[in-house]
Design a protein around this motif. Sequence first.
Motif, short mmCIF file in Angstrom:
data_model
loop_
_atom_site.label_atom_id
_atom_site.label_comp_id
_atom_site.label_asym_id
_atom_site.label_seq_id
_atom_site.Cartn_x
_atom_site.Cartn_y
_atom_site.Cartn_z
N GLU A 18 38.40 41.71 36.53
CA GLU A 18 36.93 41.13 36.03
C GLU A 18 36.71 39.89 36.87
OE1 GLU A 18 39.71 41.49 34.28
OE2 GLU A 18 39.89 40.10 32.79
N CYS A 19 37.15 39.19 37.66
CA CYS A 19 36.53 38.11 38.31
C CYS A 19 37.46 37.58 39.40
CB CYS A 19 36.51 36.88 37.32
SG CYS A 19 35.86 35.56 38.11
N ASP A 20 36.97 37.90 40.86
CA ASP A 20 37.63 37.18 42.02
C ASP A 20 38.09 36.02 42.21
OD1 ASP A 20 35.04 36.59 42.55
OD2 ASP A 20 34.98 37.66 44.27
N HIS A 21 37.52 35.17 41.29
CA HIS A 21 37.55 33.63 41.10
C HIS A 21 38.81 33.05 40.28
CE1 HIS A 21 33.48 31.76 42.01
NE2 HIS A 21 33.27 33.22 42.26
N VAL A 22 39.50 34.15 39.79
CA VAL A 22 40.68 33.98 38.58
C VAL A 22 41.93 34.72 39.07
CG1 VAL A 22 41.24 33.91 36.30
CG2 VAL A 22 38.85 33.45 37.00
N PHE A 23 42.94 33.93 39.13
CA PHE A 23 44.10 34.68 39.96
C PHE A 23 45.12 34.24 38.71
CE2 PHE A 23 41.39 33.33 43.02
CZ PHE A 23 41.58 34.44 43.91
N GLN A 24 46.01 35.29 38.54
CA GLN A 24 47.06 35.00 37.55
C GLN A 24 48.58 35.19 38.32
OE1 GLN A 24 46.82 38.44 34.86
NE2 GLN A 24 48.74 37.90 33.49
N LEU A 25 49.41 34.34 37.86
CA LEU A 25 50.68 34.56 38.41
C LEU A 25 51.76 33.90 37.43
CD1 LEU A 25 51.12 31.31 40.48
CD2 LEU A 25 48.81 32.15 39.96
#
Lengths: 363, 224
Positions: B122-129
């Motif tokens: 939903e957002c290309d500014h937010v990354f999960q790892l």
Amino acid sequence: MPIESVTIRNFRGIRECSMGDFADVNVLIGRNGSGKSTVLESIYLASAWVDSYDKLHNARKMDYVISRRTGRGSWISSRDVLWFLMDVTRDVKMKFTFTNNDKLEFKLIRFDGEGNVWLPIPGGLLSETALIEYDHYNYSDNKLLSIASRSLIGKNLRARFIELYADIIGFLEGIVFIDSNILADPKRVEDVTWSKILAKRLDKFITGMVREEFEADAEDITYMPIGGDKVLALKLSKTTVRVDDLGDGARSAILMASILLTLDNTAVLIEEPESHQHPGGLKAVMNFVLKVAKERKLQLFMSTHSVELLKILQKLCKDVGLRLKIFFLERNVEGFVDVRVLERIDINTLLKLGLDPRFLDVV
Amino acid sequence: MMLIQLKPGEETFYKLVFNKFKKLDVILLCEGETEVRVVKALIRKLGIEVRLVLGLTDCEGINLVPQLTGVIALLARISRKLKALLVLVNAETMDFIDRVRSIVNSLRSKELQVDEPQPLAECDHVFQLCVKVDSRVLPLVVAVNGIKEFNFTKHCIEDHAVKLMLLEGKIDDQEVSKYSEAKQVVAEDEIIDIIGEAAEENVRSVFNHIVCLLNYLVRKNGDC
């Protein structure tokens, strides 16, 4: 031979606790009942294997551990309190590794009527000494014990143990436990330490520390006749005051310094060194303690509730050139102790984030 | 959501001593104080509700990656109860993914096992790892501030405030084009008022990356 790690099993409130990679200065923090004092007591009891009697506290070490928190009990009357949940079916074990990689696992044995600390005898040594039926040795009283037959004899194995563990025996023998009891007993500290201190004029260093923070006009420490006795007293510019009558901070500082100056190459266990100290006094005492520790190769273990102490130690350890480690202990209801290790820089980082290192259990 | 502002430390100390909270489920590490204030303003404005205890703190404007990752590494190593760690940083001169990769690389150089960052759908500014320490795995979610359509030399949280001002008709494109940085357009202390006065849908759209970050918690809802 400094201690590298310790694993404690079934001792007091601890079902199991492992701590490792000790530094020159090791500080234990955590909530009440987390096991900090128990860790100090386990190191103290390891020293009882080498010498069961504590001259400073004037007591058998085992009895002192039982009685020191409330003044009640002894091995004879109350030994079961040393077992986790008083479950005497489980062995109390304290396993130590030292920086030379030697490992020693001490045990308490309930049927032992005297309250000694025992070391299982290495297999090779048993066959060598033709004492195969005995399985535990107590260096302090030079005794052997058989768990199976519950028998005990005196036998000279000391020479062999010295060959094997000379450095460790020397290190353990010197261990002292500085707690509020001893810091409230100037006579005892005087009796044990001051002949050694005066013989080498180490009193000058103590006077210097007192002058730095506690009494600016302190000139000397002397013996003063009062009430038919001679007591230690601080000479000031216009009067002389018994050490007994100094403020709690100054008296604690003098007594702690006196104890440290008589030690070499061993561990010092200090329970809550911040007690009675203004932050300025705490800094002066710690500055003294760390310099003596560096000079005399003393490995320090302290328990504390003071974040000021942590900050002071961070600064002073860096200045003096000692490695500092802070261990946060958290004990769960089953008695297992989780240990989190904080290096010097971690404390600053936590404080900058707004997290008090004494409350690490919230994260 | 129970929101605990961790700074100043003295206030957190009293909250802990008086048992106002016993554990933190998630810590949101912001780059500076402005980001902390913006996050709080968005939670208030948008009424975001989560059943988690969120600790909010800042890294005192640290934009140097090694220092930021030092904080992340420390929290990953010493925490036991944290369910996730959230990070809000400025893109500065970098692309969003590059900013996150620089964090990942720095964490790896500290001998932490870290997954490849995955952008949230939903957002290309937010990354999960995920960060692995010993046997523990700590989810890490990084949101990056900045709007690339602006021709600013550095991209930061103020970009979003400028965008909100445009949507609200408080400024026009021509005016914005005169400045080389968003911070010249909007002062730090004006951002909160701008958010407070703006229409909810505009706030939600402009600060979508922070909304996504907080919605990550809503989705997890106590079960990260």
